[in-house]
Design a protein around this motif. Sequence first.
Motif, PDB file in Angstrom:
ATOM      1  N   GLU A  24       0.839  -1.210   0.000  1.00 36.80           N
ATOM      2  CA  GLU A  24       0.000   0.000   0.000  1.00 36.80           C
ATOM      3  C   GLU A  24       0.872   1.259   0.000  1.00 36.80           C
ATOM      4  OE1 GLU A  24      -3.141  -0.026   2.933  1.00 36.80           O
ATOM      5  OE2 GLU A  24      -3.433   2.126   2.616  1.00 36.80           O
ATOM      6  N   ASP A  25       1.903   1.259   0.842  1.00 40.01           N
ATOM      7  CA  ASP A  25       2.805   2.421   0.889  1.00 40.01           C
ATOM      8  C   ASP A  25       3.422   2.675  -0.482  1.00 40.01           C
ATOM      9  OD1 ASP A  25       2.259   2.593   3.548  1.00 40.01           O
ATOM     10  OD2 ASP A  25       4.190   1.782   4.240  1.00 40.01           O
ATOM     11  N   THR A  26       3.774   1.619  -1.164  1.00 36.22           N
ATOM     12  CA  THR A  26       4.397   1.771  -2.497  1.00 36.22           C
ATOM     13  C   THR A  26       3.399   2.336  -3.497  1.00 36.22           C
ATOM     14  OG1 THR A  26       5.752  -0.131  -1.952  1.00 36.22           O
ATOM     15  CG2 THR A  26       5.757   0.553  -4.246  1.00 36.22           C
ATOM     16  N   LEU A  27       2.159   1.855  -3.403  1.00 34.94           N
ATOM     17  CA  LEU A  27       1.129   2.367  -4.323  1.00 34.94           C
ATOM     18  C   LEU A  27       0.911   3.874  -4.127  1.00 34.94           C
ATOM     19  CD1 LEU A  27      -1.455  -0.535  -4.255  1.00 34.94           C
ATOM     20  CD2 LEU A  27      -0.423   0.450  -6.312  1.00 34.94           C
ATOM     21  N   ASN A  30       5.782   7.755  -5.238  1.00 38.05           N
ATOM     22  CA  ASN A  30       5.967   8.313  -6.583  1.00 38.05           C
ATOM     23  C   ASN A  30       6.369   7.274  -7.621  1.00 38.05           C
ATOM     24  OD1 ASN A  30       5.323  10.841  -5.772  1.00 38.05           O
ATOM     25  ND2 ASN A  30       7.445  11.422  -5.286  1.00 38.05           N
ATOM     26  N   TRP A  31       6.777   6.094  -7.167  1.00 38.11           N
ATOM     27  CA  TRP A  31       7.231   5.078  -8.112  1.00 38.11           C
ATOM     28  C   TRP A  31       6.419   3.800  -7.976  1.00 38.11           C
ATOM     29  CZ3 TRP A  31      11.232   8.071  -5.913  1.00 38.11           C
ATOM     30  CH2 TRP A  31      12.058   8.715  -6.846  1.00 38.11           C
ATOM     31  N   PRO A  36      13.020   2.895  -6.412  1.00 38.10           N
ATOM     32  CA  PRO A  36      13.980   2.512  -5.369  1.00 38.10           C
ATOM     33  C   PRO A  36      13.734   1.142  -4.734  1.00 38.10           C
ATOM     34  CG  PRO A  36      12.470   4.208  -4.571  1.00 38.10           C
ATOM     35  CD  PRO A  36      12.187   4.053  -6.025  1.00 38.10           C
ATOM     36  N   LYS A  37      12.498   0.644  -4.749  1.00 40.68           N
ATOM     37  CA  LYS A  37      12.204  -0.612  -4.036  1.00 40.68           C
ATOM     38  C   LYS A  37      12.905  -1.806  -4.687  1.00 40.68           C
ATOM     39  CE  LYS A  37       9.760   0.656  -0.573  1.00 40.68           C
ATOM     40  NZ  LYS A  37       8.773   1.679  -0.826  1.00 40.68           N
ATOM     41  N   LEU A 242      10.741  -6.371 -12.827  1.00 40.87           N
ATOM     42  CA  LEU A 242       9.881  -6.578 -11.656  1.00 40.87           C
ATOM     43  C   LEU A 242       9.378  -5.181 -11.284  1.00 40.87           C
ATOM     44  CD1 LEU A 242       9.522  -9.001  -9.418  1.00 40.87           C
ATOM     45  CD2 LEU A 242      11.057  -7.598  -8.064  1.00 40.87           C
ATOM     46  N   ASN A 243       8.105  -5.046 -10.859  1.00 40.94           N
ATOM     47  CA  ASN A 243       7.649  -3.692 -10.524  1.00 40.94           C
ATOM     48  C   ASN A 243       7.834  -3.373  -9.038  1.00 40.94           C
ATOM     49  OD1 ASN A 243       5.250  -4.349  -9.038  1.00 40.94           O
ATOM     50  ND2 ASN A 243       4.196  -4.762 -10.985  1.00 40.94           N
ATOM     51  N   GLU A 244       7.537  -2.136  -8.653  1.00 38.87           N
ATOM     52  CA  GLU A 244       7.824  -1.676  -7.294  1.00 38.87           C
ATOM     53  C   GLU A 244       6.949  -2.335  -6.226  1.00 38.87           C
ATOM     54  OE1 GLU A 244      10.995  -0.090  -7.595  1.00 38.87           O
ATOM     55  OE2 GLU A 244      10.135   1.298  -6.127  1.00 38.87           O
TER      56      GLU A 244
END
Length: 387
Positions: A24-27, A30-31, A36-37, A242-244
Amino acid sequence: MSFESLRIPFAKHSIDQQDRQAVEDTLKSNWITRGPKVNLFEKALAKEVKAKDVICFSSASTALWAACQAIKLSSFDEVYAPTNTFIASASCAMNQRALLYLLDIDPLTGSLNFDLLETKLSHPLYRGRRVIIPVHFAGMALDMKRLSSLVSHRDIIIEDAAHALGSYYPSGEPVGCCDYSDMTVFSFHASKNITSGEGGAVSTNDELLASKLRLLRDSGIDRSSAEPGYYEVSHLSCNYHLNEMQAALGLSQLTKLRQMGAKRQSLIQEYRQNLNPSIQLLTSLESSATYHHLCTALINFDHLCFKRLALMSHLKSKGIGSQVHYVPLYKHPIIKNYKGWINRDLNNFSGTEQYYSQTLSLPLFHDLQNEQILEITQVLHQALKLS
Ligand SMILES: Cc1ncc(COP(=O)(O)O)c(C=O)c1O
């Protein structure tokens, strides 16, 4: 595709509040891709497996394909893969038109037969290179120190460790450290040791291979030009990123790797205590070095009232999942029809045939309960008329 749900599935991901929060935090950040993840996940994986570099991919399959592209595998090269594995361990070689030599397995471990490999490697190859793709089946790490002692400096080793993140070699190092290989490939599919939904990674200590893998992951784009906005495509490849959100989930799961490995150890122990002695678990060695990816049983169906197919249907009727790992590679049409497959005599696969006739994987996943293991073994024993 069937989405039917069983009361006790064969495999299941384990996602907690920490994992959900990370995604959720990643969603909300900004990325959601190429940020960065992924970088953080790669660094954390490299630290875990004690390798210099890790490059994340969209799956272990794409990672294996990229690994073979990175070494410029060609139709002159011979690739050795075990018969008992998922198609990706061989299709990566076929994609590059390499010659494919399938290695028979030890029927008691489901893993490649070292003596046969040693004999094969003792014969010189006059053209091309030899590329070995050992598979750490069910999480049981092969003796890579011994394997690496059998090869010459021109040979290449790509470990398929899709099942083995968190396991250790008999010599003590973590799987993926690449002390004994050129590259090691991991999978983060939902059923694997940790998951990012789908995902994979390659670890390596070779800087050149690492940069080649990054380029191949990125559609073969060379971004080294100093000129702003200019880039060149130097390699034929594809988007393997791979996505964030996946990386955030993988990172969160990685913090629980040891705890999840210990839980699987205890579940295997519970199976062992409850199973009738005539049903052997493949992972019979008591070892904290193994992160148990599968609970594979060997059942001699020859003298039993139930055959495997009927047993699997019976288990399913009781809401219990089971699987077969694996249909031997040489039974698949894609392999049979592959002109580059060089050892076609099926008499050479007696170890595989014996293993395949007996293998059955039982449910194993983090949230499996001891009472469920008791139920599974009772259903199994009743069906097979074992006390
Ligand atoms: C031994 C082995 N290698 C490679 C793969 C491919 O993994 P992925 O699903 O991440 O592509 C699998 C998948 O199950 C596997 O079992």
